[in-house]
Design an enzyme around this catalytic site. Structure first.
Site, PDB file in Angstrom:
ATOM      1  N   SER A  57       0.436  30.807  15.110  1.00 45.43           N
ATOM      2  CA  SER A  57       0.354  28.541  15.785  1.00 45.43           C
ATOM      3  C   SER A  57       1.232  28.478  15.424  1.00 45.43           C
ATOM      4  O   SER A  57       2.315  27.601  15.636  1.00 45.43           O
ATOM      5  CB  SER A  57      -0.856  28.407  15.621  1.00 45.43           C
ATOM      6  OG  SER A  57      -2.245  28.525  16.777  1.00 45.43           O
ATOM      7  N   HIS A  77      -0.321  24.178  11.949  1.00 43.32           N
ATOM      8  CA  HIS A  77       0.475  23.300  13.164  1.00 43.32           C
ATOM      9  C   HIS A  77       1.886  22.327  12.828  1.00 43.32           C
ATOM     10  O   HIS A  77       2.646  23.126  12.901  1.00 43.32           O
ATOM     11  CB  HIS A  77      -0.147  23.201  14.015  1.00 43.32           C
ATOM     12  CG  HIS A  77      -1.431  24.114  14.970  1.00 43.32           C
ATOM     13  ND1 HIS A  77      -2.247  23.414  15.930  1.00 43.32           N
ATOM     14  CD2 HIS A  77      -1.605  25.651  14.013  1.00 43.32           C
ATOM     15  CE1 HIS A  77      -2.596  24.727  16.612  1.00 43.32           C
ATOM     16  NE2 HIS A  77      -2.601  25.644  15.766  1.00 43.32           N
TER      17      HIS A  77
END
Length: 298
Positions: free
Chosen positions: A203, A249
């Site tokens: 991610s 993230h």
């Protein structure tokens, strides 16, 4: 009526034409604009001005540039590839292969390579983590996933975002963006998260691709709403669901925005220097965060 050689009607200087340097039996009045050797129609290769011989074209563009200077380039200055999604395909395949190993070997494999600051890992029977000198975990964690849904969502995002971005940047720049963004996500996770909190997944790197895509679309004056909507949805999932390493993230997103801006806005004359220089600066920030956190945990 036939004319005898040397008669008054014969054009003056007809016998003085040079012959092609590659075909001595062919007279020609054209010379290579670079080396000035005479060339016949078969050897003429069109240039920006006049014609060039095959050797000059092979050795350079005729303007002082390297032989590959005339090759088509991407928006960011990369070489246009025959398969513009090759690296994305390799990344997807690599992530899927590692996930199959996780399923086959089990938690022992995952716990040996996920991102953890410093903690006792029961299945390994020892204190593990980046602070213990296992810095490779910051890289290997980028290719591990926790479930079928986790890897499916990440690989769909990688395919949807990564392919067009690879085509726009070129392979080398795309690899640099993906790798450095992923490391930025790992570094921020290591710096902020609890040292016993494991983290894994692609991610961070994928959020870096999101950030760079937004910069690219802005640069091309495309409609920003689709990518912004997708990014907002991902951020809602990031902060709305438990057990999601939001640090990875955000770290990847920031790294992707910074690198993406350098990739598409660097001036042509110093493009590669600025692009890879910015990648090096982000890597330096990764090293600093890693060293700071390691000092705190040891």
């Amino acid at each position: 009526m036939d004319q005898a050689p040397g008669s008054p009607q014969e054009p003056q200087g007809a016998a003085s034409l040079p012959t092609c340097y590659r075909h001595p039996d062919r007279e020609t009045g054209v010379r290579c604009t670079r080396c000035e050797r005479p060339i016949c129609p078969e050897c003429m290769i069109s240039a920006s001005v006049g014609f060039q011989c095959p050797e000059c074209v092979r050795n350079g563009s005729g303007t002082g540039h390297a032989p590959d200077a005339a090759r088509p380039r991407t928006l960011a200055g990369g070489t246009v590839a025959a398969d513009p999604r090759l690296i994305t395909k390799i990344l997807v395949g690599l992530n899927l292969a590692v996930f199959l190993v996780q399923l086959s070997v089990g938690d022992r494999f995952t716990d040996s390579f996920d991102l953890i600051g410093r903690a006792f890992v029961p299945i390994l029977g020892s204190v593990e983590g980046v602070a213990e000198g296992q810095w490779y975990r910051m890289v290997t964690a980028m290719f591990l996933h926790g479930s079928y849904i986790h890897i499916a969502f990440n690989m769909l995002s990688l395919w949807w975002i990564g392919g067009p971005l690879e085509q726009a940047l070129g392979r080398a720049r795309y690899i640099a963006l993906y790798a450095v963004s992923g490391l930025a996500g790992s570094a921020l996770t290591y710096l902020i998260a609890e040292p016993n909190q494991p983290s894994l997944g692609a991610s961070g790197a994928i959020f870096g691709l999101f950030g760079a895509t937004a910069i690219l679309m802005r640069r091309l004056n495309y409609d920003m709403r689709p990518v912004i909507a997708l990014l907002v949805i991902n951020l809602i999932f990031t902060f709305g669901w438990s057990n999601i390493a939001w640090e990875a993230h955000i770290g990847g997103l920031v790294g992707g925005v910074v690198i993406g801006y350098a990739m598409v806005h660097a001036p042509r004359e110093r493009r590669a220097l600025i692009q890879y220089g910015v990648c090096a600066l982000v890597l330096l920030a990764v090293v600093v965060m890693t060293l700071v956190r390691t000092g705190q945990l040891t």
